[in-house]
Design a protein around this motif. Structure first.
Motif, PDB file in Angstrom:
ATOM      1  N   PRO A 151       0.823  -1.218   0.000  1.00 50.13           N
ATOM      2  CA  PRO A 151       0.000   0.000   0.000  1.00 50.13           C
ATOM      3  C   PRO A 151       0.856   1.267   0.000  1.00 50.13           C
ATOM      4  CG  PRO A 151       0.002  -0.987   2.174  1.00 50.13           C
ATOM      5  CD  PRO A 151       0.710  -1.958   1.257  1.00 50.13           C
ATOM      6  N   ASN A 152       0.364   2.294  -0.671  1.00 51.13           N
ATOM      7  CA  ASN A 152       1.035   3.589  -0.693  1.00 51.13           C
ATOM      8  C   ASN A 152       0.272   4.514   0.249  1.00 51.13           C
ATOM      9  OD1 ASN A 152       2.543   5.845  -1.299  1.00 51.13           O
ATOM     10  ND2 ASN A 152       1.506   6.252  -3.222  1.00 51.13           N
ATOM     11  N   LEU A 153       0.489   4.319   1.544  1.00 54.00           N
ATOM     12  CA  LEU A 153      -0.187   5.134   2.551  1.00 54.00           C
ATOM     13  C   LEU A 153       0.409   6.528   2.566  1.00 54.00           C
ATOM     14  CD1 LEU A 153      -0.314   2.573   5.500  1.00 54.00           C
ATOM     15  CD2 LEU A 153      -1.952   2.907   3.639  1.00 54.00           C
ATOM     16  N   VAL A 154      -0.464   7.540   2.676  1.00 55.74           N
ATOM     17  CA  VAL A 154      -0.014   8.925   2.735  1.00 55.74           C
ATOM     18  C   VAL A 154      -0.841   9.687   3.751  1.00 55.74           C
ATOM     19  CG1 VAL A 154       0.800   9.011   0.344  1.00 55.74           C
ATOM     20  CG2 VAL A 154      -1.527   9.691   0.859  1.00 55.74           C
ATOM     21  N   THR A 155      -0.227  10.715   4.328  1.00 62.35           N
ATOM     22  CA  THR A 155      -0.967  11.642   5.173  1.00 62.35           C
ATOM     23  C   THR A 155      -1.593  12.689   4.249  1.00 62.35           C
ATOM     24  OG1 THR A 155       0.904  13.129   5.436  1.00 62.35           O
ATOM     25  CG2 THR A 155       0.689  11.343   7.067  1.00 62.35           C
ATOM     26  N   GLU A 156      -2.414  13.549   4.801  1.00 65.27           N
ATOM     27  CA  GLU A 156      -3.002  14.629   4.011  1.00 65.27           C
ATOM     28  C   GLU A 156      -1.900  15.510   3.409  1.00 65.27           C
ATOM     29  OE1 GLU A 156      -6.163  18.290   4.683  1.00 65.27           O
ATOM     30  OE2 GLU A 156      -6.155  16.622   6.109  1.00 65.27           O
ATOM     31  N   GLU A 157      -0.870  15.794   4.216  1.00 62.92           N
ATOM     32  CA  GLU A 157       0.256  16.594   3.739  1.00 62.92           C
ATOM     33  C   GLU A 157       1.036  15.849   2.653  1.00 62.92           C
ATOM     34  OE1 GLU A 157      -0.559  17.585   8.055  1.00 62.92           O
ATOM     35  OE2 GLU A 157      -0.279  15.727   6.936  1.00 62.92           O
ATOM     36  N   GLY A 158       1.156  14.554   2.798  1.00 58.87           N
ATOM     37  CA  GLY A 158       1.858  13.742   1.806  1.00 58.87           C
ATOM     38  C   GLY A 158       1.148  13.741   0.461  1.00 58.87           C
TER      39      GLY A 158
ATOM     40  N   PHE B 232       0.010   4.881  11.838  1.00 59.21           N
ATOM     41  CA  PHE B 232       0.430   5.703  10.719  1.00 59.21           C
ATOM     42  C   PHE B 232      -0.087   7.132  10.946  1.00 59.21           C
ATOM     43  CE2 PHE B 232      -0.080   7.742   6.652  1.00 59.21           C
ATOM     44  CZ  PHE B 232       1.097   7.430   6.000  1.00 59.21           C
ATOM     45  N   GLY B 233       0.776   8.121  10.810  1.00 59.17           N
ATOM     46  CA  GLY B 233       0.387   9.513  11.008  1.00 59.17           C
ATOM     47  C   GLY B 233       0.619  10.035  12.413  1.00 59.17           C
TER      48      GLY B 233
ATOM     49  N   ARG C 125       7.411  11.750  13.380  1.00 60.28           N
ATOM     50  CA  ARG C 125       6.066  11.497  12.872  1.00 60.28           C
ATOM     51  C   ARG C 125       6.180  10.364  11.874  1.00 60.28           C
ATOM     52  NH1 ARG C 125       1.811  14.916   9.336  1.00 60.28           N
ATOM     53  NH2 ARG C 125       0.039  13.589   9.812  1.00 60.28           N
ATOM     54  N   ILE C 126       5.282   9.406  11.952  1.00 59.23           N
ATOM     55  CA  ILE C 126       5.286   8.254  11.052  1.00 59.23           C
ATOM     56  C   ILE C 126       4.454   8.610   9.816  1.00 59.23           C
ATOM     57  CG2 ILE C 126       4.670   5.830  10.792  1.00 59.23           C
ATOM     58  CD1 ILE C 126       5.098   5.588  13.873  1.00 59.23           C
ATOM     59  N   VAL C 127       5.118   8.601   8.646  1.00 60.60           N
ATOM     60  CA  VAL C 127       4.500   9.064   7.411  1.00 60.60           C
ATOM     61  C   VAL C 127       4.751   8.086   6.265  1.00 60.60           C
ATOM     62  CG1 VAL C 127       4.720  11.508   8.083  1.00 60.60           C
ATOM     63  CG2 VAL C 127       6.555  10.412   6.790  1.00 60.60           C
ATOM     64  N   GLY C 128       4.240   8.439   5.089  1.00 57.09           N
ATOM     65  CA  GLY C 128       4.425   7.624   3.897  1.00 57.09           C
ATOM     66  C   GLY C 128       5.811   7.752   3.299  1.00 57.09           C
ATOM     67  N   GLU C 129       6.105   6.870   2.389  1.00 56.91           N
ATOM     68  CA  GLU C 129       7.428   6.791   1.772  1.00 56.91           C
ATOM     69  C   GLU C 129       7.831   8.092   1.070  1.00 56.91           C
ATOM     70  OE1 GLU C 129       9.687   4.120  -1.640  1.00 56.91           O
ATOM     71  OE2 GLU C 129       7.633   3.643  -1.085  1.00 56.91           O
ATOM     72  N   ASP C 130       6.920   8.694   0.321  1.00 55.97           N
ATOM     73  CA  ASP C 130       7.260   9.872  -0.467  1.00 55.97           C
ATOM     74  C   ASP C 130       7.400  11.138   0.363  1.00 55.97           C
ATOM     75  OD1 ASP C 130       7.371   8.553  -2.951  1.00 55.97           O
ATOM     76  OD2 ASP C 130       5.193   8.623  -3.113  1.00 55.97           O
ATOM     77  N   GLU C 131       6.930  11.135   1.586  1.00 57.38           N
ATOM     78  CA  GLU C 131       7.057  12.332   2.416  1.00 57.38           C
ATOM     79  C   GLU C 131       8.089  12.169   3.523  1.00 57.38           C
ATOM     80  OE1 GLU C 131       3.381  13.104   4.747  1.00 57.38           O
ATOM     81  OE2 GLU C 131       2.747  11.157   3.972  1.00 57.38           O
ATOM     82  N   ALA C 132       8.701  10.994   3.598  1.00 61.28           N
ATOM     83  CA  ALA C 132       9.695  10.738   4.640  1.00 61.28           C
ATOM     84  C   ALA C 132      10.904  11.665   4.475  1.00 61.28           C
ATOM     85  CB  ALA C 132      10.148   9.281   4.587  1.00 61.28           C
ATOM     86  N   ASP C 133      11.366  12.199   5.593  1.00 61.80           N
ATOM     87  CA  ASP C 133      12.535  13.063   5.658  1.00 61.80           C
ATOM     88  C   ASP C 133      13.098  12.931   7.072  1.00 61.80           C
ATOM     89  OD1 ASP C 133      14.474  15.034   5.671  1.00 61.80           O
ATOM     90  OD2 ASP C 133      13.098  16.671   5.158  1.00 61.80           O
TER      91      ASP C 133
ATOM     92  N   ALA D  56      14.046  15.870   9.187  1.00 57.43           N
ATOM     93  CA  ALA D  56      12.924  16.687   9.660  1.00 57.43           C
ATOM     94  C   ALA D  56      12.042  15.912  10.640  1.00 57.43           C
ATOM     95  CB  ALA D  56      12.093  17.168   8.476  1.00 57.43           C
ATOM     96  N   GLY D  57      12.449  14.685  10.994  1.00 55.35           N
ATOM     97  CA  GLY D  57      11.673  13.888  11.938  1.00 55.35           C
ATOM     98  C   GLY D  57      10.488  13.176  11.301  1.00 55.35           C
ATOM     99  N   LEU D  58      10.474  13.054   9.983  1.00 56.97           N
ATOM    100  CA  LEU D  58       9.404  12.350   9.265  1.00 56.97           C
ATOM    101  C   LEU D  58       9.941  10.990   8.842  1.00 56.97           C
ATOM    102  CD1 LEU D  58       8.213  15.360   7.065  1.00 56.97           C
ATOM    103  CD2 LEU D  58       7.189  14.519   9.194  1.00 56.97           C
ATOM    104  N   ILE D  59       9.404   9.933   9.462  1.00 57.96           N
ATOM    105  CA  ILE D  59       9.943   8.588   9.303  1.00 57.96           C
ATOM    106  C   ILE D  59       8.989   7.710   8.492  1.00 57.96           C
ATOM    107  CG2 ILE D  59      10.786   6.540  10.553  1.00 57.96           C
ATOM    108  CD1 ILE D  59      12.462   9.116  10.984  1.00 57.96           C
ATOM    109  N   ASN D  60       9.526   7.017   7.488  1.00 58.38           N
ATOM    110  CA  ASN D  60       8.754   6.100   6.643  1.00 58.38           C
ATOM    111  C   ASN D  60       8.135   5.004   7.514  1.00 58.38           C
ATOM    112  OD1 ASN D  60       7.892   4.127   4.810  1.00 58.38           O
ATOM    113  ND2 ASN D  60       9.706   4.306   3.530  1.00 58.38           N
ATOM    114  N   PHE D  61       6.840   4.743   7.306  1.00 57.84           N
ATOM    115  CA  PHE D  61       6.144   3.739   8.110  1.00 57.84           C
ATOM    116  C   PHE D  61       6.710   2.343   7.926  1.00 57.84           C
ATOM    117  CE2 PHE D  61       3.879   3.357   4.120  1.00 57.84           C
ATOM    118  CZ  PHE D  61       3.392   2.064   4.068  1.00 57.84           C
TER     119      PHE D  61
END
Length: 151
Positions: A24-31, A86-87, A103-111, A114-119
């Motif tokens: 699955p390609n899970l994303v947050t609203e920001e993602g 997730f999120g 913050r646990i986020v999707g692959e394309d928004e991971a950084d 910046a503290g954004l970690i791929n789920f």
């Protein structure tokens, strides 16, 4: 003059395709907004670009981001105080050290910077399902994670 190591006809190879993760390609609203922004940016750049090689790279990147957008599954932000999902934004410490917030986020928004970690990362996988006060064992790299806050 020796021509032993000179290629007579340079074969021009297209840039390699960007890998799309399976599952699955899970994303947050920001993602999801980031993905849409990338598609728009690449479409504009492609419309203006005349260099053939740069166009190929832009087309490849546009294919990736369009696929990412088409397969995106937006996940609403979890309820604050519930189990890590997730999120979630999580504050924890490794082996009793200094607290860290991610913050646990999707692959394309991971950084990670910046503290954004791929789920799918080992860290996120170790934390998902935990609640405030829980201590989780991360296998690789080996660490003990103690959760102090979940938003």
């Amino acid at each position: 003059m020796s021509r032993a190591f000179v290629k007579e006809t340079a074969e021009r190879a297209a840039p390699p395709e960007r890998m799309v993760a399976s599952g699955p390609n899970l994303v947050t609203e920001e993602g999801l907004a980031k993905i849409a922004s990338e598609v728009e940016r690449l479409e504009k750049a492609l419309a203006a670009e005349t260099n053939v090689l740069l166009r190929e790279t832009l087309e490849r990147d546009l294919r990736y981001w369009r696929q990412s957008k088409a397969s995106a599954q937006m996940v609403p932000r979890p309820v604050a105080g519930s189990a890590i999902a997730f999120g979630s934004t999580v504050t924890f410490s490794r082996n009793g050290g200094k607290p860290q917030t991610i913050r646990i986020v999707g692959e394309d928004e991971a950084d990670p910077k910046a503290g954004l970690i791929n789920f799918r990362s080992p860290l996120a996988q170790a934390l998902i399902g935990a609640e405030v006060g829980d201590t989780m064992e991360m296998v690789s790299p080996r660490a003990e994670l103690t959760v102090s806050n979940v938003e």
